[in-house]
Write an enzyme that holds these catalytic residues in place. Structure first.
Site, PDB file in Angstrom:
ATOM      1  N   HIS A 127       0.470   0.963 -13.114  1.00  0.00           N
ATOM      2  CA  HIS A 127       1.131  -0.197 -13.742  1.00  0.00           C
ATOM      3  C   HIS A 127       2.584   0.200 -13.646  1.00  0.00           C
ATOM      4  O   HIS A 127       2.963   1.102 -14.090  1.00  0.00           O
ATOM      5  CB  HIS A 127       0.226  -0.571 -14.832  1.00  0.00           C
ATOM      6  CG  HIS A 127       0.943  -2.008 -15.320  1.00  0.00           C
ATOM      7  ND1 HIS A 127       0.549  -3.130 -14.912  1.00  0.00           N
ATOM      8  CD2 HIS A 127       2.016  -2.224 -16.404  1.00  0.00           C
ATOM      9  CE1 HIS A 127       1.179  -4.164 -15.525  1.00  0.00           C
ATOM     10  NE2 HIS A 127       2.210  -3.324 -16.306  1.00  0.00           N
ATOM     11  N   ASP A 138      -4.743  -3.699 -18.478  1.00  0.00           N
ATOM     12  CA  ASP A 138      -3.616  -2.536 -18.642  1.00  0.00           C
ATOM     13  C   ASP A 138      -3.683  -2.164 -20.133  1.00  0.00           C
ATOM     14  O   ASP A 138      -2.401  -1.521 -20.428  1.00  0.00           O
ATOM     15  CB  ASP A 138      -2.384  -3.544 -18.693  1.00  0.00           C
ATOM     16  CG  ASP A 138      -2.339  -4.235 -16.911  1.00  0.00           C
ATOM     17  OD1 ASP A 138      -2.941  -3.602 -16.124  1.00  0.00           O
ATOM     18  OD2 ASP A 138      -1.714  -5.168 -17.064  1.00  0.00           O
ATOM     19  N   GLU A 156       6.348   6.200  -9.077  1.00  0.00           N
ATOM     20  CA  GLU A 156       4.739   6.165  -8.895  1.00  0.00           C
ATOM     21  C   GLU A 156       4.296   6.976  -7.768  1.00  0.00           C
ATOM     22  O   GLU A 156       3.313   7.524  -7.957  1.00  0.00           O
ATOM     23  CB  GLU A 156       4.396   4.636  -8.519  1.00  0.00           C
ATOM     24  CG  GLU A 156       5.026   3.647  -9.802  1.00  0.00           C
ATOM     25  CD  GLU A 156       4.419   2.342  -9.416  1.00  0.00           C
ATOM     26  OE1 GLU A 156       4.383   1.873  -8.202  1.00  0.00           O
ATOM     27  OE2 GLU A 156       4.031   1.604 -10.406  1.00  0.00           O
ATOM     28  N   GLY A 171       0.783  -1.166   0.040  1.00  0.00           N
ATOM     29  CA  GLY A 171       0.019  -0.009  -0.029  1.00  0.00           C
ATOM     30  C   GLY A 171       0.661   1.320  -0.287  1.00  0.00           C
ATOM     31  O   GLY A 171       0.356   2.303   0.565  1.00  0.00           O
TER      32      GLY A 171
HETATM   33  C1  GAR Z   1       3.055  -0.896  -7.396  1.00  0.00           C
HETATM   34  O1  GAR Z   1       4.533  -1.011  -8.000  1.00  0.00           O
HETATM   35  C2  GAR Z   1       2.049  -1.012  -8.689  1.00  0.00           C
HETATM   36  O2  GAR Z   1       2.424  -0.469  -9.724  1.00  0.00           O
HETATM   37  C3  GAR Z   1       2.078  -2.424  -9.009  1.00  0.00           C
HETATM   38  O3  GAR Z   1       2.210  -3.098  -7.586  1.00  0.00           O
HETATM   39  C4  GAR Z   1       2.986  -2.235  -6.847  1.00  0.00           C
HETATM   40  C5  GAR Z   1       2.221  -1.924  -5.532  1.00  0.00           C
HETATM   41  O4  GAR Z   1       2.981  -1.365  -4.424  1.00  0.00           O
HETATM   42  N1  GAR Z   1       0.856  -2.794  -9.613  1.00  0.00           N
HETATM   43  C6  GAR Z   1       0.857  -3.643 -10.343  1.00  0.00           C
HETATM   44  O5  GAR Z   1       1.429  -4.446 -10.687  1.00  0.00           O
HETATM   45  C7  GAR Z   1      -0.726  -3.784 -10.903  1.00  0.00           C
HETATM   46  N2  GAR Z   1      -0.768  -4.599 -12.236  1.00  0.00           N
HETATM   47  P1  GAR Z   1       2.021  -0.753  -3.275  1.00  0.00           P
HETATM   48  O6  GAR Z   1       1.237  -1.677  -2.564  1.00  0.00           O
HETATM   49  O7  GAR Z   1       3.329  -0.371  -2.199  1.00  0.00           O
HETATM   50  O8  GAR Z   1       1.648   0.638  -3.769  1.00  0.00           O
END
Ligand code: GAR
Length: 208
Positions: free
Chosen positions: A109, A145, A174, A12
């Site tokens: 993503h 996606d 991100e 998260g």
């Molecule tokens: C992030 O890097 C996000 O882009 C990826 O999961 C991670 C979550 O990190 N999402 C995907 O791969 C979706 N296809 P977080 O839980 O620390 O935000």
């Protein structure tokens, strides 16, 4: 004041970045709830500690995607969302769920879409010899996606990178890109024409 519901499956950290930006930048929005498909998602603890409502809809209790998505939709709709932000939500959503939130459902993503949809994006970027990698915030459509791209951030792939080092470099971007793109949606500053999304005031949609 708009309601944002954030969906997570794990750590998260993107949700945290959104919560922090919403508070410190004084968005015309509130994080109405954080909803997870995993009861043990670490991000739920952060949300609870911040006094944000949380809910869990455990996918393991459902025999079909349709049944899970129907309960998820009920849970999310209980918080009257104007925007639903997927932040590391690792479930493929049914077309019905996606259609219900059309235009107000976005995702981050960890690749420069349309390259590397799906899983293991960093490993695949390294194996492909890419010299650049990055992340994409996009509207969610039924085509996994492939929804209209709101914003992208680019990072270099450095010699000696591992999946972990590349993932960390991308994740740091991100945390800047996702809150920024989400705020544009909250402020109604995006126009969608087919797959092309334009910021109505010409803000740069690429972060280099
Ligand atoms: C992030 O890097 C996000 O882009 C990826 O999961 C991670 C979550 O990190 N999402 C995907 O791969 C979706 N296809 P977080 O839980 O620390 O935000």
């Amino acid at each position: 004041m708009k309601n944002i519901v954030v969906l997570i499956s794990g750590r998260g950290s993107n949700m945290e970045a959104i919560v922090q930006a919403c508070a410190t930048e004084g968005w015309n929005a509130r994080i109405a709830a954080v909803v997870s498909n995993r009861p043990d998602a670490a991000g739920l603890d952060f949300a609870r500690a911040r006094g944000i409502a949380t809910a869990v809809v455990d996918h393991r209790g459902h025999a079909s995607r349709e049944s899970f998505d129907a309960e998820l939709q009920r849970s999310v709709d209980a918080f009257a969302p104007d925007v639903v932000a997927l932040a590391g939500f690792m479930r493929i959503l049914t077309p019905g769920f996606v259609a219900h939130y059309a235009g107000r459902l976005i995702n981050v993503h960890p690749s420069l879409l349309p390259a590397f949809t799906g899983l293991h994006t960093h490993r695949r970027a390294l194996e492909s010899g890419c010299k650049a990698a990055g992340t994409t915030v996009h509207f969610v459509t039924a085509d996994l996606d492939h929804g209209p791209i709101i914003a992208q951030a680019v990072v270099p792939v450095l010699p000696g990178d591992s999946e972990e080092t590349l993932a960390a470099r991308v994740l740091a971007r991100e945390h800047v890109l996702y809150p920024r793109a989400l705020r544009w949606l909250v402020d109604d500053l995006l126009r969608v024409d087919g797959l092309v999304v334009r910021h109505t005031r010409g803000e740069p949609q690429l972060l280099v």
